[in-house]
Design a protein around this motif. Sequence first.
Motif, PDB file in Angstrom:
ATOM      1  N   ALA A  52       0.832  -1.206   0.000  1.00  8.61           N
ATOM      2  CA  ALA A  52       0.000   0.000   0.000  1.00  8.61           C
ATOM      3  C   ALA A  52       0.865   1.254   0.000  1.00  8.61           C
ATOM      4  CB  ALA A  52      -0.929  -0.005   1.219  1.00  8.61           C
ATOM      5  N   VAL A  53       1.951   1.241   0.782  1.00  9.12           N
ATOM      6  CA  VAL A  53       2.873   2.382   0.809  1.00  9.12           C
ATOM      7  C   VAL A  53       3.504   2.577  -0.562  1.00  9.12           C
ATOM      8  CG1 VAL A  53       5.082   3.206   1.737  1.00  9.12           C
ATOM      9  CG2 VAL A  53       3.376   2.230   3.274  1.00  9.12           C
ATOM     10  N   ILE A  54       3.941   1.492  -1.167  1.00 10.94           N
ATOM     11  CA  ILE A  54       4.565   1.556  -2.491  1.00 10.94           C
ATOM     12  C   ILE A  54       3.592   2.128  -3.512  1.00 10.94           C
ATOM     13  CG2 ILE A  54       5.367   0.116  -4.411  1.00 10.94           C
ATOM     14  CD1 ILE A  54       6.623  -1.736  -2.225  1.00 10.94           C
ATOM     15  N   ASP A  55       2.359   1.634  -3.510  1.00  9.50           N
ATOM     16  CA  ASP A  55       1.374   2.097  -4.492  1.00  9.50           C
ATOM     17  C   ASP A  55       1.032   3.566  -4.290  1.00  9.50           C
ATOM     18  OD1 ASP A  55       1.199  -0.265  -5.883  1.00  9.50           O
ATOM     19  OD2 ASP A  55      -0.510  -1.028  -4.741  1.00  9.50           O
ATOM     20  N   GLU A  56       0.847   3.979  -3.038  1.00  9.48           N
ATOM     21  CA  GLU A  56       0.520   5.379  -2.785  1.00  9.48           C
ATOM     22  C   GLU A  56       1.685   6.284  -3.187  1.00  9.48           C
ATOM     23  OE1 GLU A  56      -1.774   7.489   0.729  1.00  9.48           O
ATOM     24  OE2 GLU A  56       0.323   7.204   1.287  1.00  9.48           O
ATOM     25  N   HIS A  57       2.895   5.861  -2.867  1.00  7.96           N
ATOM     26  CA  HIS A  57       4.078   6.654  -3.228  1.00  7.96           C
ATOM     27  C   HIS A  57       4.195   6.786  -4.743  1.00  7.96           C
ATOM     28  CE1 HIS A  57       8.160   8.231  -2.985  1.00  7.96           C
ATOM     29  NE2 HIS A  57       8.502   7.338  -3.909  1.00  7.96           N
ATOM     30  N   TRP A  58       4.036   5.684  -5.464  1.00  9.18           N
ATOM     31  CA  TRP A  58       4.201   5.729  -6.909  1.00  9.18           C
ATOM     32  C   TRP A  58       3.061   6.499  -7.578  1.00  9.18           C
ATOM     33  CZ3 TRP A  58       6.936   6.450 -10.738  1.00  9.18           C
ATOM     34  CH2 TRP A  58       6.587   6.109 -12.042  1.00  9.18           C
ATOM     35  N   THR A  59       1.869   6.443  -7.019  1.00 14.47           N
ATOM     36  CA  THR A  59       0.761   7.219  -7.587  1.00 14.47           C
ATOM     37  C   THR A  59       1.109   8.710  -7.617  1.00 14.47           C
ATOM     38  OG1 THR A  59      -0.929   5.637  -6.886  1.00 14.47           O
ATOM     39  CG2 THR A  59      -1.652   7.894  -7.290  1.00 14.47           C
ATOM     40  N   GLY A  60       1.642   9.211  -6.498  1.00 19.55           N
ATOM     41  CA  GLY A  60       2.040  10.606  -6.457  1.00 19.55           C
ATOM     42  C   GLY A  60       3.257  10.883  -7.320  1.00 19.55           C
ATOM     43  N   GLN A  61       4.233   9.994  -7.277  1.00 17.98           N
ATOM     44  CA  GLN A  61       5.455  10.200  -8.049  1.00 17.98           C
ATOM     45  C   GLN A  61       5.192  10.107  -9.544  1.00 17.98           C
ATOM     46  OE1 GLN A  61       8.848   7.263  -8.146  1.00 17.98           O
ATOM     47  NE2 GLN A  61       9.834   8.835  -6.880  1.00 17.98           N
ATOM     48  N   ARG A  62       4.325   9.201  -9.951  1.00 15.99           N
ATOM     49  CA  ARG A  62       4.015   9.062 -11.374  1.00 15.99           C
ATOM     50  C   ARG A  62       3.398  10.337 -11.928  1.00 15.99           C
ATOM     51  NH1 ARG A  62       0.574   4.056 -12.348  1.00 15.99           N
ATOM     52  NH2 ARG A  62      -0.812   5.254 -10.999  1.00 15.99           N
ATOM     53  N   THR A  63       2.564  11.001 -11.129  1.00 17.25           N
ATOM     54  CA  THR A  63       1.993  12.283 -11.549  1.00 17.25           C
ATOM     55  C   THR A  63       3.096  13.295 -11.811  1.00 17.25           C
ATOM     56  OG1 THR A  63      -0.033  11.905 -10.295  1.00 17.25           O
ATOM     57  CG2 THR A  63       0.471  14.182 -10.862  1.00 17.25           C
ATOM     58  N   GLU A  64       4.097  13.344 -10.929  1.00 11.57           N
ATOM     59  CA  GLU A  64       5.211  14.273 -11.094  1.00 11.57           C
ATOM     60  C   GLU A  64       6.074  13.900 -12.300  1.00 11.57           C
ATOM     61  OE1 GLU A  64       5.507  17.000  -9.577  1.00 11.57           O
ATOM     62  OE2 GLU A  64       3.962  16.686  -8.049  1.00 11.57           O
ATOM     63  N   TRP A  65       6.312  12.622 -12.481  1.00  8.22           N
ATOM     64  CA  TRP A  65       7.100  12.175 -13.645  1.00  8.22           C
ATOM     65  C   TRP A  65       6.385  12.544 -14.942  1.00  8.22           C
ATOM     66  CZ3 TRP A  65      10.963   7.862 -14.359  1.00  8.22           C
ATOM     67  CH2 TRP A  65      11.785   7.734 -13.237  1.00  8.22           C
ATOM     68  N   THR A  66       5.082  12.306 -14.985  1.00  7.57           N
ATOM     69  CA  THR A  66       4.315  12.616 -16.194  1.00  7.57           C
ATOM     70  C   THR A  66       4.322  14.102 -16.466  1.00  7.57           C
ATOM     71  OG1 THR A  66       2.884  10.697 -15.800  1.00  7.57           O
ATOM     72  CG2 THR A  66       2.057  12.385 -17.298  1.00  7.57           C
ATOM     73  N   ARG A  67       4.174  14.904 -15.409  1.00  9.95           N
ATOM     74  CA  ARG A  67       4.191  16.353 -15.571  1.00  9.95           C
ATOM     75  C   ARG A  67       5.545  16.839 -16.070  1.00  9.95           C
ATOM     76  NH1 ARG A  67       2.913  17.777 -10.605  1.00  9.95           N
ATOM     77  NH2 ARG A  67       0.677  17.839 -11.038  1.00  9.95           N
TER      78      ARG A  67
END
Length: 209
Positions: A56-71
Amino acid sequence: MGRTSDARERILTAAKTLMLSRGYSALGVAEICKAAAVPKGSFYYFFASKEELALAVIDEHWTGQRTEWTRALGGGGDGGGAARALQGLRRLYEFTAADLRAGQRSCGAVTGCLLGNLALEMSTGTATVRERLREIFDEQVALVEETVAEARGRGEVTVADAHEAARALVAQLEGQVLFAKLYDDVGRLDVLWPNSLTLLGARTSSPAG
């Protein structure tokens, strides 16, 4: 419902902070609950095990990080000397450095990349967590590959294989983040941009951009 959701978020936040500073294996459920200020029973209301919490920690972290990577990777070029499509890559490096510096100010030391830290620690551990980390790094490679392919399509880079180049770029990024943690020096990331231009065979009259 709001109070229940708040308790879950506190557990996730506490676990992420502790995993960054201490790693996964050394943590116990009681320590996580103490840091989150929730009773131990609340932990098992939300998570069947520490492994499930880690996912759950990994998924929540990557959800936020993926938004930043995409941006970062998807923004427009800045008109500088370096090739326009590649400016997204430069923004990604700048975002990563800024994130590390924020963590350094908060924790007193460079804590590195949560995903990279866990990948190193759990490379011979839990198969479920290891597989999820593989999936995320594959997603990172795919995101970077889009930028490399766009740059190649415009004739801005000479690299032949966009996918393998993207894998090398993500590996370089993770490696320099690891060095930044080891030496407690975010400046280790400064070489990422010029090294990437060289790796890609970028056609630019101003490598420093």
